[in-house]
Design a protein around this motif. Structure first.
Motif, PDB file in Angstrom:
ATOM      1  N   SER A 169       0.858  -1.183   0.000  1.00 46.05           N
ATOM      2  CA  SER A 169       0.000   0.000   0.000  1.00 46.05           C
ATOM      3  C   SER A 169       0.893   1.232   0.000  1.00 46.05           C
ATOM      4  O   SER A 169       2.072   1.163   0.365  1.00 46.05           O
ATOM      5  N   ARG A 170       0.308   2.334  -0.411  1.00 44.69           N
ATOM      6  CA  ARG A 170       1.047   3.598  -0.488  1.00 44.69           C
ATOM      7  C   ARG A 170       0.185   4.671   0.160  1.00 44.69           C
ATOM      8  O   ARG A 170      -0.806   5.122  -0.440  1.00 44.69           O
ATOM      9  N   SER A 175      -8.429   6.294  -4.112  1.00 43.45           N
ATOM     10  CA  SER A 175      -9.152   5.083  -4.499  1.00 43.45           C
ATOM     11  C   SER A 175      -9.063   4.855  -6.005  1.00 43.45           C
ATOM     12  O   SER A 175      -8.904   3.718  -6.465  1.00 43.45           O
ATOM     13  N   ALA A 176      -9.162   5.925  -6.777  1.00 45.55           N
ATOM     14  CA  ALA A 176      -9.069   5.800  -8.235  1.00 45.55           C
ATOM     15  C   ALA A 176      -7.710   5.256  -8.651  1.00 45.55           C
ATOM     16  O   ALA A 176      -7.617   4.378  -9.518  1.00 45.55           O
ATOM     17  N   ASP A 177      -6.647   5.753  -8.031  1.00 47.89           N
ATOM     18  CA  ASP A 177      -5.309   5.279  -8.374  1.00 47.89           C
ATOM     19  C   ASP A 177      -5.107   3.836  -7.932  1.00 47.89           C
ATOM     20  O   ASP A 177      -4.409   3.057  -8.599  1.00 47.89           O
ATOM     21  N   MET A 178      -5.707   3.448  -6.810  1.00 50.00           N
ATOM     22  CA  MET A 178      -5.601   2.069  -6.349  1.00 50.00           C
ATOM     23  C   MET A 178      -6.244   1.111  -7.344  1.00 50.00           C
ATOM     24  O   MET A 178      -5.663   0.080  -7.697  1.00 50.00           O
ATOM     25  N   VAL A 179      -7.446   1.451  -7.796  1.00 46.89           N
ATOM     26  CA  VAL A 179      -8.143   0.584  -8.757  1.00 46.89           C
ATOM     27  C   VAL A 179      -7.387   0.546 -10.075  1.00 46.89           C
ATOM     28  O   VAL A 179      -7.285  -0.509 -10.720  1.00 46.89           O
ATOM     29  N   ASP A 180      -6.823   1.673 -10.481  1.00 41.82           N
ATOM     30  CA  ASP A 180      -6.046   1.699 -11.715  1.00 41.82           C
ATOM     31  C   ASP A 180      -4.806   0.810 -11.592  1.00 41.82           C
ATOM     32  O   ASP A 180      -4.490   0.043 -12.513  1.00 41.82           O
ATOM     33  N   ALA A 181      -4.110   0.891 -10.456  1.00 44.24           N
ATOM     34  CA  ALA A 181      -2.921   0.065 -10.255  1.00 44.24           C
ATOM     35  C   ALA A 181      -3.291  -1.413 -10.219  1.00 44.24           C
ATOM     36  O   ALA A 181      -2.590  -2.259 -10.798  1.00 44.24           O
ATOM     37  N   ALA A 182      -4.393  -1.747  -9.567  1.00 45.57           N
ATOM     38  CA  ALA A 182      -4.819  -3.144  -9.484  1.00 45.57           C
ATOM     39  C   ALA A 182      -5.202  -3.684 -10.856  1.00 45.57           C
ATOM     40  O   ALA A 182      -4.904  -4.834 -11.193  1.00 45.57           O
ATOM     41  N   SER A 183      -5.839  -2.857 -11.671  1.00 44.37           N
ATOM     42  CA  SER A 183      -6.212  -3.307 -13.018  1.00 44.37           C
ATOM     43  C   SER A 183      -4.980  -3.421 -13.917  1.00 44.37           C
ATOM     44  O   SER A 183      -4.929  -4.275 -14.810  1.00 44.37           O
ATOM     45  N   LYS A 184      -3.968  -2.607 -13.672  1.00 47.67           N
ATOM     46  CA  LYS A 184      -2.710  -2.749 -14.415  1.00 47.67           C
ATOM     47  C   LYS A 184      -2.018  -4.063 -14.048  1.00 47.67           C
ATOM     48  O   LYS A 184      -1.581  -4.817 -14.932  1.00 47.67           O
ATOM     49  N   LEU A 185      -1.938  -4.357 -12.747  1.00 48.07           N
ATOM     50  CA  LEU A 185      -1.313  -5.607 -12.315  1.00 48.07           C
ATOM     51  C   LEU A 185      -2.091  -6.815 -12.821  1.00 48.07           C
ATOM     52  O   LEU A 185      -1.502  -7.846 -13.157  1.00 48.07           O
ATOM     53  N   PHE A 227      -8.432  -2.857  -1.901  1.00 45.92           N
ATOM     54  CA  PHE A 227      -9.406  -2.475  -0.877  1.00 45.92           C
ATOM     55  C   PHE A 227      -9.480  -0.949  -0.799  1.00 45.92           C
ATOM     56  O   PHE A 227      -8.903  -0.337   0.104  1.00 45.92           O
ATOM     57  N   PRO A 228     -10.175  -0.304  -1.745  1.00 50.01           N
ATOM     58  CA  PRO A 228     -10.247   1.162  -1.742  1.00 50.01           C
ATOM     59  C   PRO A 228     -11.096   1.674  -0.588  1.00 50.01           C
ATOM     60  O   PRO A 228     -12.109   1.057  -0.231  1.00 50.01           O
ATOM     61  N   PRO A 229     -10.719   2.781   0.014  1.00 47.51           N
ATOM     62  CA  PRO A 229     -11.502   3.324   1.124  1.00 47.51           C
ATOM     63  C   PRO A 229     -12.847   3.908   0.699  1.00 47.51           C
ATOM     64  O   PRO A 229     -13.783   3.973   1.511  1.00 47.51           O
ATOM     65  N   ASP A 230     -12.953   4.316  -0.547  1.00 43.98           N
ATOM     66  CA  ASP A 230     -14.186   4.931  -1.049  1.00 43.98           C
ATOM     67  C   ASP A 230     -15.043   3.862  -1.724  1.00 43.98           C
ATOM     68  O   ASP A 230     -14.666   3.311  -2.763  1.00 43.98           O
ATOM     69  N   ASN A 231     -16.214   3.591  -1.147  1.00 45.80           N
ATOM     70  CA  ASN A 231     -17.093   2.554  -1.693  1.00 45.80           C
ATOM     71  C   ASN A 231     -17.568   2.852  -3.116  1.00 45.80           C
ATOM     72  O   ASN A 231     -18.018   1.947  -3.826  1.00 45.80           O
ATOM     73  N   ALA A 232     -17.473   4.093  -3.527  1.00 43.84           N
ATOM     74  CA  ALA A 232     -17.893   4.444  -4.879  1.00 43.84           C
ATOM     75  C   ALA A 232     -17.009   3.775  -5.933  1.00 43.84           C
ATOM     76  O   ALA A 232     -17.399   3.689  -7.096  1.00 43.84           O
ATOM     77  N   TYR A 233     -15.840   3.298  -5.527  1.00 42.03           N
ATOM     78  CA  TYR A 233     -14.911   2.666  -6.464  1.00 42.03           C
ATOM     79  C   TYR A 233     -14.951   1.144  -6.400  1.00 42.03           C
ATOM     80  O   TYR A 233     -14.106   0.479  -7.004  1.00 42.03           O
ATOM     81  N   HIS A 247     -11.073  -4.621   7.739  1.00 44.91           N
ATOM     82  CA  HIS A 247     -10.233  -4.296   8.885  1.00 44.91           C
ATOM     83  C   HIS A 247      -9.507  -3.003   8.520  1.00 44.91           C
ATOM     84  O   HIS A 247      -9.141  -2.809   7.354  1.00 44.91           O
ATOM     85  N   PRO A 248      -9.284  -2.102   9.485  1.00 45.99           N
ATOM     86  CA  PRO A 248      -8.602  -0.843   9.133  1.00 45.99           C
ATOM     87  C   PRO A 248      -7.284  -1.042   8.407  1.00 45.99           C
ATOM     88  O   PRO A 248      -6.932  -0.252   7.528  1.00 45.99           O
ATOM     89  N   ALA A 249      -6.558  -2.111   8.733  1.00 46.20           N
ATOM     90  CA  ALA A 249      -5.263  -2.342   8.095  1.00 46.20           C
ATOM     91  C   ALA A 249      -5.394  -2.721   6.628  1.00 46.20           C
ATOM     92  O   ALA A 249      -4.425  -2.634   5.870  1.00 46.20           O
ATOM     93  N   GLU A 250      -6.581  -3.164   6.203  1.00 45.74           N
ATOM     94  CA  GLU A 250      -6.768  -3.516   4.793  1.00 45.74           C
ATOM     95  C   GLU A 250      -7.004  -2.290   3.914  1.00 45.74           C
ATOM     96  O   GLU A 250      -6.833  -2.360   2.695  1.00 45.74           O
ATOM     97  N   THR A 251      -7.391  -1.185   4.503  1.00 47.70           N
ATOM     98  CA  THR A 251      -7.718   0.008   3.730  1.00 47.70           C
ATOM     99  C   THR A 251      -6.501   0.475   2.928  1.00 47.70           C
ATOM    100  O   THR A 251      -5.426   0.710   3.470  1.00 47.70           O
ATOM    101  N   GLY A 252      -6.670   0.581   1.625  1.00 48.56           N
ATOM    102  CA  GLY A 252      -5.591   1.028   0.757  1.00 48.56           C
ATOM    103  C   GLY A 252      -4.701  -0.072   0.234  1.00 48.56           C
ATOM    104  O   GLY A 252      -3.778   0.184  -0.534  1.00 48.56           O
ATOM    105  N   ARG A 253      -4.987  -1.315   0.595  1.00 44.11           N
ATOM    106  CA  ARG A 253      -4.110  -2.429   0.242  1.00 44.11           C
ATOM    107  C   ARG A 253      -4.329  -2.873  -1.197  1.00 44.11           C
ATOM    108  O   ARG A 253      -5.443  -2.927  -1.690  1.00 44.11           O
TER     109      ARG A 253
END
Length: 357
Positions: A169-170, A175-185, A227-233, A247-253
């Motif tokens: 996580s970074r 959330s948008a960047d997380m989903v973009d990175a996950a779709s790239k991987l 695991f994006p923090p914003d449910n809209a994503y 779990h709070p530790a999963e947020t952003g993972r």
């Protein structure tokens, strides 16, 4: 450069003292739980590790398997496949690997007291399918229907497979960047998973490929979860790409799930660096919401000998290399360049050992 954080989940399979592979055909939950019971519990881990509802995941070590419930919803048992190690969250790859190594050695020493030794496999060496026995009852069927698509349709597959979840996580990532990175991987997964291939055996025989785990699993199961923090994503996909944090530790993972298992944890360090570089990369165009089953099966069969896999693996590795140019983790990529230049995977070594045995 914003810091990253890292965590690892590593599944450990075992042999019995008599040489039999320990799985759901010959091992009870209690057989493995006696090992876990002797391992330490750290109160501070609750900040890092999700415990779940069944009480099985209280420690850094827990029984990985298939949970069975009574018709009234009470947990009856967990059909075991092995013992999973989870690390807490660390600010460096080296610290995460250091904790994994420490936990792994402690597990092996304790398991040895009960006659178990580790089995370095990524796929069950004997069994080809898992069928719940007895069949699922009405409560279990209803529960399964409410799960994610892969838990509903392919929950039997993980009972045969072994592999790591490499999580990073970074802080501050949107959330948008997380989903973009996950779709790239997810898109590049078929081309980077060969770096880990280590399951060239199936049903007690040599399989005509390099990773039966990838052939059977990826596509039907996720390559990546985030695991994006914003449910809209949160996206609807089969298999799942995005999930609400439990779990709070999963947020952003961002959790990469498609690699084969390895007992050489330096390989995990290289793969972590590759994932980190790909997240930082801003040049690669490929994106996919679900993993391409056909491409994963081509990779599983041919590895880097396939021209498309080879070409896209170079693209991904060069992109990660460039993105990490000024990062201390840059040097961790060197083993991957060597593997790709020689078109070698860990499975090639296993096959050579098998032939010469």
């Amino acid at each position: 450069m914003n810091p990253f954080r890292f965590g690892i989940e590593h599944e450990v399979a075992f042999y019995h003292a008599d040489g039999r592979f320990a799985d759901f055909t010959n091992t009870r939950f209690e057989d493995f739980q006696q090992i876990v019971d002797r391992l330490p519990e750290y109160a501070a881990d609750t900040e890092h590790l999700r415990q779940g509802d069944a009480g099985i995941r209280r420690k850094r070590w827990y029984i990985e398997g298939y949970e069975r419930f009574s018709p009234d919803g009470s947990l009856l048992t967990c059909v075991p496949k092995g013992i999973e190690i989870r690390t807490t969250i660390h600010d460096s790859i080296q610290d995460a690997l250091g904790e994994l190594q420490e936990s792994y050695q402690l597990l092996l020493a304790t398991a040895a007291d009960y006659g178990y030794r580790p089995a370095p496999v990524s796929f069950n060496p004997q069994q080809t399918r898992f069928i719940p026995d007895p069949p699922l009852n009405a409560f279990e069927l209803a529960q399964q229907r409410n799960e994610s698509p892969e838990e509903r349709d392919t929950a039997h597959i993980p009972m045969l497979t072994y592999g790591p979840d490499l999580s990073l996580s970074r802080p501050g990532m949107s959330s948008a960047d997380m989903v973009d990175a996950a779709s790239k991987l997810t898109y590049y997964s078929p081309f980077i998973t060969p770096f880990s291939f280590s399951s060239p055996f199936y049903a007690g025989e040599i399989w005509p490929g390099l990773s039966i785990r990838t052939w059977k699993r990826t596509g039907r199961r996720p390559a990546v979860l985030t695991f994006p923090p914003d449910n809209a994503y949160l996206l609807h996909s089969n298999p799942t790409l995005t999930k609400a944090p439990r779990h709070p530790a999963e947020t952003g993972r961002i959790e990469f799930k498609a690699f084969d298992s390895s007992t050489d944890f330096t390989l995990y360090a290289a793969l972590f660096a590759l994932l980190k570089g790909l997240v930082l990369d801003e040049s690669l165009p490929g994106r996919a919401i679900t993993p391409n089953t056909h491409q994963h099966q081509v990779a599983a069969s041919q590895g880097f000998d396939n021209p498309l896999v080879f070409r896209f693996a170079w693209q991904a590795l060069y992109a990660a290399d460039k993105a990490l140019a000024n990062d201390p983790d840059h040097e961790r990529l060197e083993p991957l360049f060597d593997m790709l230049q020689r078109k070698r995977t860990p499975a090639h070594t296993l096959l050579e050992m098998k032939v010469s045995a």
